[in-house]
Scaffold this motif. Structure first.
Motif, PDB file in Angstrom:
ATOM      1  N   VAL A   1       0.759  -1.381  -0.070  1.00 25.95           N
ATOM      2  CA  VAL A   1       0.121  -0.019   0.012  1.00 25.95           C
ATOM      3  C   VAL A   1       0.910   1.243   0.031  1.00 25.95           C
ATOM      4  N   ARG A   2       1.917   1.178   0.740  1.00 24.55           N
ATOM      5  CA  ARG A   2       2.941   2.486   1.084  1.00 24.55           C
ATOM      6  C   ARG A   2       3.557   2.719  -0.266  1.00 24.55           C
TER       7      ARG A   2
ATOM      8  N   GLN B   1       1.008   9.862  -4.996  1.00 29.16           N
ATOM      9  CA  GLN B   1       1.181  11.011  -4.630  1.00 29.16           C
ATOM     10  C   GLN B   1       2.367  11.591  -5.479  1.00 29.16           C
TER      11      GLN B   1
ATOM     12  N   PHE C   1       1.108   4.214  -2.854  1.00 28.47           N
ATOM     13  CA  PHE C   1       0.565   5.283  -2.521  1.00 28.47           C
ATOM     14  C   PHE C   1       1.553   6.333  -2.629  1.00 28.47           C
ATOM     15  N   LYS C   2       2.939   5.956  -2.611  1.00 28.08           N
ATOM     16  CA  LYS C   2       3.825   7.003  -2.700  1.00 28.08           C
ATOM     17  C   LYS C   2       4.095   7.456  -4.028  1.00 28.08           C
TER      18      LYS C   2
END
Length: 205
Positions: free
Chosen positions: A35-36, A43, A39-40
């Motif tokens: 997820v991270r 962004q 998501f990065k």
């Protein structure tokens, strides 16, 4: 609780509780990492799109002013709808300005006049006509009246004094409370001559 406050060797769960790393399942760790990581990237893409949007509006506004300068006109900023095409006509950019409309208390006068029209035209008025008008003036879950439905009434040509007064009341009740600008991109399909949209919406790609 922020990341900086989490002691070494602990993970913070969705309720804010600190869980010893040894007690966090490997699949949960992998899910968190996945997820991270995604998501990065999202962004970063969001930031790129923001910069692209701002620079594109600026470039279009600057070009529009350069074009207007030929006639000594000052147009100032991103105002109005326009369409720009490449010299060969294969690429097209549209700038559209959508206005946010609300209605003031004069809309209730319009509703009353329309109701009176319905009562006069037929004996008690047909139920389906009443239902159509009532749906037009119903509020949604946000407590708002559908702008499109109300404005659609103005396209109905009825030569009746009360109806005309009602349509004038609708016009007088309109308040422009804001606007939002959009950019749309198209490329011509040489086989058909039509334009195909170039989508920047991740959900539609």
């Amino acid at each position: 609780m922020t990341t900086q406050q989490i002691p070494h060797g602990y993970w913070e769960n969705a309720t804010g509780a600190l869980i010893p790393e040894a007690n966090v399942k490997e699949i949960d760790k992998l899910r968190d990492q996945t997820v991270r990581t995604i998501f990065k990237k999202a962004q970063e893409l969001n930031e790129l799109l923001t910069v692209f949007k701002d620079s594109s509006f600026s470039d279009i506004a600057n070009f529009s002013q350069i074009s207007a300068d030929q006639y000594g006109a000052k147009i100032g900023g991103n105002k109005g709808n326009l369409s720009l095409s490449s010299y060969d006509g294969r690429l097209k950019i549209q700038r559209n300005i959508a206005e946010k409309i609300s209605f003031n208390e004069q809309l209730q006068a319009a509703k009353q006049l329309i109701d009176e029209c319905l009562e006069e035209w037929t004996d008690g008025s047909r139920n389906e006509i009443k239902a159509l008008i009532n749906r037009t003036f119903n509020v949604d879950k946000k407590g708002e009246i559908s702008t499109a439905k109300v404005l659609a009434l103005k396209t109905i040509e009825i030569d009746h004094p009360k109806w005309q007064s009602a349509m004038q009341a609708i016009s007088d009740s309109i308040n422009i409370i804001g606007s939002k600008a959009y950019l749309r991109f198209y490329i011509r399909d040489d086989a058909t001559g039509g334009y195909l949209p170039l989508s920047l919406d991740i959900a539609s790609i």
